[in-house]
Each structure stands twice: as C-alpha cells, then as structure tokens.
Design a protein around this motif. Structure first.
Motif, mmCIF file in Angstrom:
data_model
loop_
_atom_site.group_PDB
_atom_site.id
_atom_site.type_symbol
_atom_site.label_atom_id
_atom_site.label_comp_id
_atom_site.label_asym_id
_atom_site.label_seq_id
_atom_site.Cartn_x
_atom_site.Cartn_y
_atom_site.Cartn_z
ATOM 1 N N SER A 14 -2.261 30.734 41.632
ATOM 2 C CA SER A 14 -2.460 30.326 43.025
ATOM 3 C C SER A 14 -3.271 29.041 43.099
ATOM 4 C CB SER A 14 -3.145 31.429 43.824
ATOM 5 O OG SER A 14 -2.346 32.579 43.854
ATOM 6 N N TYR A 15 -4.294 28.951 42.274
ATOM 7 C CA TYR A 15 -5.112 27.743 42.238
ATOM 8 C C TYR A 15 -4.261 26.537 41.836
ATOM 9 C CZ TYR A 15 -8.506 24.261 40.913
ATOM 10 O OH TYR A 15 -9.184 23.085 40.804
ATOM 11 N N ASP A 16 -3.415 26.691 40.809
ATOM 12 C CA ASP A 16 -2.561 25.586 40.367
ATOM 13 C C ASP A 16 -1.617 25.128 41.477
ATOM 14 O OD1 ASP A 16 -3.690 25.507 37.860
ATOM 15 O OD2 ASP A 16 -2.085 26.646 36.884
ATOM 16 N N VAL A 17 -1.013 26.085 42.177
ATOM 17 C CA VAL A 17 -0.097 25.743 43.264
ATOM 18 C C VAL A 17 -0.845 24.997 44.365
ATOM 19 C CG1 VAL A 17 1.349 26.689 45.111
ATOM 20 C CG2 VAL A 17 1.542 27.603 42.799
ATOM 21 N N LEU A 18 -1.987 25.519 44.771
ATOM 22 C CA LEU A 18 -2.757 24.872 45.840
ATOM 23 C C LEU A 18 -3.254 23.494 45.420
ATOM 24 C CD1 LEU A 18 -4.759 27.926 47.195
ATOM 25 C CD2 LEU A 18 -2.893 26.712 48.325
ATOM 26 N N ALA A 19 -3.708 23.372 44.186
ATOM 27 C CA ALA A 19 -4.200 22.079 43.706
ATOM 28 C C ALA A 19 -3.078 21.046 43.674
ATOM 29 C CB ALA A 19 -4.824 22.236 42.325
ATOM 30 N N THR A 20 -1.890 21.462 43.272
ATOM 31 C CA THR A 20 -0.751 20.545 43.227
ATOM 32 C C THR A 20 -0.341 20.137 44.636
ATOM 33 O OG1 THR A 20 -0.002 21.550 41.159
ATOM 34 C CG2 THR A 20 1.591 20.225 42.367
ATOM 35 N N HIS A 21 -0.289 21.099 45.552
ATOM 36 C CA HIS A 21 0.013 20.776 46.953
ATOM 37 C C HIS A 21 -1.010 19.781 47.507
ATOM 38 C CE1 HIS A 21 2.740 24.287 47.312
ATOM 39 N NE2 HIS A 21 3.240 23.593 48.302
ATOM 40 N N GLU A 22 -2.268 20.050 47.246
ATOM 41 C CA GLU A 22 -3.322 19.177 47.757
ATOM 42 C C GLU A 22 -3.203 17.771 47.173
ATOM 43 O OE1 GLU A 22 -8.171 18.964 48.239
ATOM 44 O OE2 GLU A 22 -7.314 20.393 46.830
ATOM 45 N N LEU A 25 -0.197 16.046 48.865
ATOM 46 C CA LEU A 25 -0.520 15.678 50.239
ATOM 47 C C LEU A 25 -1.506 14.513 50.281
ATOM 48 C CD1 LEU A 25 -0.285 16.243 53.266
ATOM 49 C CD2 LEU A 25 -2.127 17.919 53.013
ATOM 50 N N THR A 26 -2.512 14.555 49.463
ATOM 51 C CA THR A 26 -3.506 13.486 49.411
ATOM 52 C C THR A 26 -2.863 12.168 48.983
ATOM 53 O OG1 THR A 26 -5.268 15.056 48.914
ATOM 54 C CG2 THR A 26 -5.684 12.756 48.347
ATOM 55 N N THR A 27 -1.944 12.235 48.033
ATOM 56 C CA THR A 27 -1.249 11.035 47.572
ATOM 57 C C THR A 27 -0.462 10.395 48.706
ATOM 58 O OG1 THR A 27 -1.114 11.879 45.306
ATOM 59 C CG2 THR A 27 0.473 10.188 45.928
ATOM 60 N N VAL A 28 0.253 11.201 49.487
ATOM 61 C CA VAL A 28 1.040 10.678 50.601
ATOM 62 C C VAL A 28 0.124 10.131 51.701
ATOM 63 C CG1 VAL A 28 2.677 11.277 52.432
ATOM 64 C CG2 VAL A 28 3.043 12.123 50.109
ATOM 65 N N ILE A 29 -0.931 10.845 52.014
ATOM 66 C CA ILE A 29 -1.866 10.388 53.047
ATOM 67 C C ILE A 29 -2.509 9.061 52.653
ATOM 68 C CG2 ILE A 29 -4.100 10.892 54.125
ATOM 69 C CD1 ILE A 29 -3.219 13.867 54.158
#
Length: 105
Positions: A14-22, A25-29
């Motif tokens: 779960s941590y890996d999935v959330l970290a990758t999503h974050e 998202l941060t890269t696009v922002i």
C-alpha cells in the motif's frame, strides 16, 4: 506469524502504491507550475520541471501498472484512466510551452 507477515506485506505494498501515485501527481503538478512560470517570465529554467515530467512519466506509469498487476480492477483503472490522462496532460503542456515560446519570440 504468517498472518502477521501478510499484514506487513500489505502495508508495504500500500505504501509503494501511494508513494508512486504521489510522485506521479507531484511530477505533473510541478510541470504545470513550471509551464506557468515560463509563460509569465519567459525564464527557461522553469521548463526543467516539464522536462523532468516528460522524461520520467512513462517510468512512473509503468511502475504504477506493475504494482497493480495482481488486481485486475486496479490495473484497468491505471491503464484506462490514469495512463491516458497523464500522457495527454504531458502532451498538452508541451504544446502550451511551444506556443508560449513562439509567441514570446
């Protein structure tokens, strides 16, 4: 002990999935912010965030898809919604940057 290990594995996953999503998202922002900064100032150093996003978004998307392979619903969401949207967004940011560059010169 086996149940405890399964819970630990689930938390780590779960941590890996959330970290990758974050990270995605941060890269696009940051790319969006960089393009806006370039449009306002014409300072090309703002384009660094876009360049980073352009070079790394595919690997982040691949990592996200890889993490989702065990869950067909999650993998479908990644492949049908997240991947096309991120690629579209990066493409559109490139177009905006190109237009802003040509209008500024």
């Amino acid at each position: 002990v086996i149940e405890s290990r399964k819970r630990v594995d689930l938390v780590l996953y779960s941590y890996d999935v959330l970290a990758t999503h974050e990270e995605l998202l941060t890269t696009v922002i940051r790319a969006e912010s960089g393009i806006r900064g370039f449009m306002l100032t014409r300072d090309s150093s703002f384009l660094g965030a876009y360049d980073y996003a352009k070079q790394n978004h595919d690997s982040l998307l691949a990592r996200l898809a890889s993490l989702s392979t065990h869950d067909s619903g999650q993998l479908k969401l990644v492949n049908d919604s997240i991947v096309p949207y991120v690629r579209y967004k990066i493409e559109q940011l490139g177009i905006v940057a190109s237009i802003a560059y040509h209008e500024g010169n």
